[in-house]
Scaffold this active site. Structure first.
Site, PDB file in Angstrom:
ATOM      1  N   HIS A 116       0.828  -1.211   0.000  1.00 18.50           N
ATOM      2  CA  HIS A 116       0.000   0.000   0.000  1.00 18.50           C
ATOM      3  C   HIS A 116       0.866   1.266   0.000  1.00 18.50           C
ATOM      4  O   HIS A 116       0.842   2.058  -0.930  1.00 18.50           O
ATOM      5  CB  HIS A 116      -0.899   0.037   1.242  1.00 18.50           C
ATOM      6  CG  HIS A 116      -1.903  -1.063   1.318  1.00 18.50           C
ATOM      7  ND1 HIS A 116      -2.951  -1.190   0.442  1.00 18.50           N
ATOM      8  CD2 HIS A 116      -2.036  -2.102   2.187  1.00 18.50           C
ATOM      9  CE1 HIS A 116      -3.684  -2.247   0.761  1.00 18.50           C
ATOM     10  NE2 HIS A 116      -3.150  -2.810   1.814  1.00 18.50           N
TER      11      HIS A 116
HETATM   12  C1  BDR Z   1      -3.211   1.783   4.879  1.00 18.11           C
HETATM   13  O1  BDR Z   1      -3.619   1.505   6.214  1.00 18.11           O
HETATM   14  C2  BDR Z   1      -2.518   1.184   7.004  1.00 18.11           C
HETATM   15  O2  BDR Z   1      -2.768   0.054   7.779  1.00 18.11           O
HETATM   16  C3  BDR Z   1      -1.353   0.988   6.072  1.00 18.11           C
HETATM   17  O3  BDR Z   1      -0.152   1.430   6.678  1.00 18.11           O
HETATM   18  C4  BDR Z   1      -1.706   1.829   4.880  1.00 18.11           C
HETATM   19  O4  BDR Z   1      -1.284   3.163   5.046  1.00 18.11           O
HETATM   20  C5  BDR Z   1      -3.828   0.747   3.964  1.00 18.11           C
HETATM   21  O5  BDR Z   1      -5.225   0.844   4.037  1.00 18.11           O
END
Ligand code: BDR
Ligand code: CA
Length: 304
Positions: A233
């Site tokens: 992500h």
């Molecule tokens: C996002 O949520 C967090 O848990 C991760 O670091 C990322 O920024 C993904 O939905």
């Protein structure tokens, strides 16, 4: 090519840590001029520790780390993510940090740094509370921020925290709304694209084979975080800054649902002329990525 100087606002977080390692692995193209931390995946204290643990691993203690918001704007407490383990780095063996925090609150420092830079590029991969507080404190800040590249939201797909909202926007919907309403050009790498940026077994093997301390920690994070949520992500936001050509985009107008309802944090993305209804687009919405090219970019930054 001139390096892109940027401020990194984050909540490490295993994938924020991987994003830091990707950025720090490309000093030819990117210059991380500071890190501002926000509570998100875990509480503010472990987030601050993790940002410094990663900088020390990469031998970049010269990059200042600022403490920021410990809670969202309208909720007395954020929600933490179960994906990153209790320390936020999937049980990392990295030692406690030695480098001190820089003085000043992240929200105030964002304004100061933006003015010092003239035009500041911000990359944000956590809840957007620090940026929103900075915008509330300093109404002229948009004149000094050239762009925000962020990981967050789900424009055309379901959320990962609620049926409608992605984690970063679900934690602090009001902060996201303040940013999107600010007039700052935003590039949004939400779940639409990051769900395509998958972590594969082959990628993990290649990272393991590199054998440096940075690559060893990166492969450990890829294995442990990837077992729960096999998507890069937050590294996607860094990859966009390094190589926008590997992505597909649409432009549109994004607003964020701030109702205290099951839709809180939902992205409302208007892209057609009919849905724009005369509004000026405020966002580049990233919708696709060449996943193999992204994996190569990531592994090369680790030294493959
Ligand atoms: C996002 O949520 C967090 O848990 C991760 O670091 C990322 O920024 C993904 O939905
Ligand atoms: Ca994050």
């Amino acid at each position: 090519m001139a390096k892109l100087r940027f401020l990194y606002d984050c909540d490490p977080g295993a994938d924020d840590a991987l994003a830091m390692l990707l950025a720090l692995g490309r000093p030819d193209a990117l210059e991380m001029i500071g890190v501002t931390c926000v509570a998100g995946n875990v509480g503010l204290e472990p987030v601050l520790n993790n940002a410094r643990r990663i900088l020390e691993l990469a031998e970049r203690q010269d990059i200042p780390v600022y403490s920021g918001a410990a809670r969202p704007i309208m909720a007395s407490q954020g929600r933490v993510s179960i994906m990153h383990g209790s320390d936020g780095l999937a049980g990392s063996p990295l030692p406690a940090p030695k480098m001190p925090l820089a003085s000043g609150h992240a929200a105030v420092e964002i304004s100061r740094i933006a003015r010092a830079e003239g035009q500041l590029h911000i990359c944000a991969t956590g809840p957007l509370t620090n940026l929103a507080v900075a915008l509330l404190l300093d109404p002229e800040l948009p004149d000094h921020v050239s762009a925000v590249t962020l990981m967050g939201g789900a424009a055309f797909c379901p959320g990962n925290t609620t049926p409608l909202a992605e984690f970063n926007f679900a934690v602090d919907p009001h902060a996201a709304a303040i940013l999107f309403d600010s007039g700052i050009p935003v590039t949004m790498l939400g779940l639409d694209v990051t769900r395509q940026a998958v972590i594969t077994k082959d990628m993990i093997h290649q990272a393991e084979a590199i054998g440096t301390p940075v690559a060893r920690e990166a492969s450990r994070l890829l294995i442990n975080y990837g077992a729960k949520d096999p998507c890069l992500h937050d590294p996607a936001a860094i990859a966009w800054m390094l190589s926008p050509d590997m992505f597909e985009t649409v432009t549109g107008h994004v607003s964020i649902c701030t109702d205290s309802s099951p839709a809180a944090g939902q992205v409302v993305a208007a892209v057609s002329e009919r849905h724009l209804a005369g509004r000026t687009p405020n966002c580049t919405i990233v919708t696709g990525v060449d996943a193999a090219a992204f994996q190569r970019l990531f592994l090369e930054a680790l030294g493959a």
